[in-house]
Design a protein around this motif. Sequence first.
Motif, short mmCIF file in Angstrom:
data_model
loop_
_atom_site.label_atom_id
_atom_site.label_comp_id
_atom_site.label_asym_id
_atom_site.label_seq_id
_atom_site.Cartn_x
_atom_site.Cartn_y
_atom_site.Cartn_z
N GLU A 184 61.11 32.46 13.61
CA GLU A 184 60.32 31.79 14.64
C GLU A 184 59.59 30.59 14.02
OE1 GLU A 184 57.76 34.44 16.70
OE2 GLU A 184 59.33 35.94 16.96
N PRO A 185 59.59 29.45 14.71
CA PRO A 185 58.92 28.27 14.17
C PRO A 185 57.44 28.51 13.85
CG PRO A 185 60.31 27.66 16.01
CD PRO A 185 60.29 29.16 15.96
N ALA A 186 56.76 29.30 14.67
CA ALA A 186 55.34 29.57 14.42
C ALA A 186 55.15 30.31 13.09
CB ALA A 186 54.75 30.38 15.57
N MET A 187 56.04 31.22 12.77
CA MET A 187 55.95 31.95 11.51
C MET A 187 56.18 30.99 10.34
SD MET A 187 55.33 34.53 9.66
CE MET A 187 55.22 35.91 10.77
N GLY A 188 57.16 30.13 10.47
CA GLY A 188 57.43 29.14 9.41
C GLY A 188 56.22 28.24 9.18
N ARG A 189 55.58 27.79 10.26
CA ARG A 189 54.40 26.93 10.13
C ARG A 189 53.25 27.69 9.47
NH1 ARG A 189 56.15 25.48 15.27
NH2 ARG A 189 54.58 26.79 16.27
N LEU A 190 53.08 28.96 9.83
CA LEU A 190 52.02 29.77 9.23
C LEU A 190 52.25 29.92 7.73
CD1 LEU A 190 49.55 31.71 9.41
CD2 LEU A 190 51.22 33.53 9.66
N LEU A 191 53.48 30.23 7.35
CA LEU A 191 53.78 30.40 5.93
C LEU A 191 53.53 29.12 5.15
CD1 LEU A 191 57.01 32.58 6.19
CD2 LEU A 191 54.72 33.33 5.48
N VAL A 192 53.92 27.99 5.71
CA VAL A 192 53.69 26.70 5.05
C VAL A 192 52.18 26.43 4.95
CG1 VAL A 192 53.97 24.21 5.29
CG2 VAL A 192 55.93 25.72 5.63
N ALA A 193 51.44 26.77 6.00
CA ALA A 193 49.99 26.59 5.97
C ALA A 193 49.33 27.45 4.89
CB ALA A 193 49.39 26.93 7.34
N LEU A 194 49.97 28.57 4.54
CA LEU A 194 49.45 29.45 3.50
C LEU A 194 50.06 29.13 2.13
CD1 LEU A 194 49.43 32.82 5.46
CD2 LEU A 194 47.46 31.45 4.78
N SER A 195 50.58 27.91 1.99
CA SER A 195 51.12 27.39 0.73
C SER A 195 52.39 28.10 0.27
CB SER A 195 50.07 27.45 -0.38
OG SER A 195 48.95 26.69 -0.02
N THR A 196 53.15 28.64 1.20
CA THR A 196 54.43 29.27 0.88
C THR A 196 55.54 28.25 1.06
OG1 THR A 196 53.63 31.40 1.66
CG2 THR A 196 56.02 31.13 1.55
N GLN A 197 56.47 28.21 0.12
CA GLN A 197 57.64 27.35 0.27
C GLN A 197 58.65 28.11 1.12
OE1 GLN A 197 59.34 25.79 -3.32
NE2 GLN A 197 61.29 25.39 -2.31
N VAL A 198 59.09 27.50 2.22
CA VAL A 198 60.05 28.13 3.11
C VAL A 198 61.36 27.36 3.03
CG1 VAL A 198 60.57 28.78 5.49
CG2 VAL A 198 58.21 28.91 4.66
N ASP A 199 62.42 28.03 2.56
CA ASP A 199 63.75 27.45 2.49
C ASP A 199 64.61 28.12 3.55
OD1 ASP A 199 63.02 25.87 0.35
OD2 ASP A 199 63.71 27.31 -1.13
N GLN A 200 65.12 27.31 4.47
CA GLN A 200 65.94 27.86 5.55
C GLN A 200 67.40 27.53 5.28
OE1 GLN A 200 65.65 26.27 9.68
NE2 GLN A 200 64.71 28.26 10.04
N VAL A 201 68.26 28.56 5.28
CA VAL A 201 69.69 28.34 5.08
C VAL A 201 70.29 27.75 6.35
CG1 VAL A 201 69.89 30.17 3.37
CG2 VAL A 201 70.28 30.70 5.77
N ALA A 202 71.44 27.12 6.22
CA ALA A 202 72.05 26.42 7.35
C ALA A 202 72.55 27.37 8.43
CB ALA A 202 73.20 25.55 6.86
N GLU A 203 73.10 28.49 8.04
CA GLU A 203 73.62 29.44 9.03
C GLU A 203 73.41 30.86 8.55
OE1 GLU A 203 78.30 29.90 8.35
OE2 GLU A 203 77.68 27.88 8.95
N ARG A 204 73.38 31.75 9.50
CA ARG A 204 73.19 33.15 9.20
C ARG A 204 74.50 33.76 8.70
NH1 ARG A 204 70.37 37.46 13.20
NH2 ARG A 204 70.03 39.00 11.59
N ARG A 205 74.42 34.49 7.61
CA ARG A 205 75.62 35.15 7.07
C ARG A 205 75.87 36.44 7.85
NH1 ARG A 205 76.74 36.53 0.77
NH2 ARG A 205 78.95 36.83 1.03
N ARG A 206 77.10 36.65 8.21
CA ARG A 206 77.42 37.84 9.02
C ARG A 206 78.01 38.92 8.19
NH1 ARG A 206 75.80 36.46 13.99
NH2 ARG A 206 75.97 34.29 14.38
#
Length: 58
Positions: free
Chosen positions: A36-58
């Motif tokens: 969720e975008p809100a979770m990503g923003r929260l993590l970044v606000a807490l100084s966490t580096q968030v790396d998002q992969v291009a696609e979900r592995r099945r």
Amino acid sequence: MVRRSSSPLATPWGRLALTSLTHGHPVTVVTDPDMEPAMGRLLVALSTQVDQVAERRR
């Protein structure tokens, strides 16, 4: 009865990010595009580096 909090800080990622910020340890979270975008923003606000992969592995 199990009571769940709606606070993002109640999630494992939120608790990890808050603890790392408190103790000065860097954290990197690698996630799929479904985070969720809100979770990503929260993590970044807490100084966490968030790396998002291009696609979900099945």
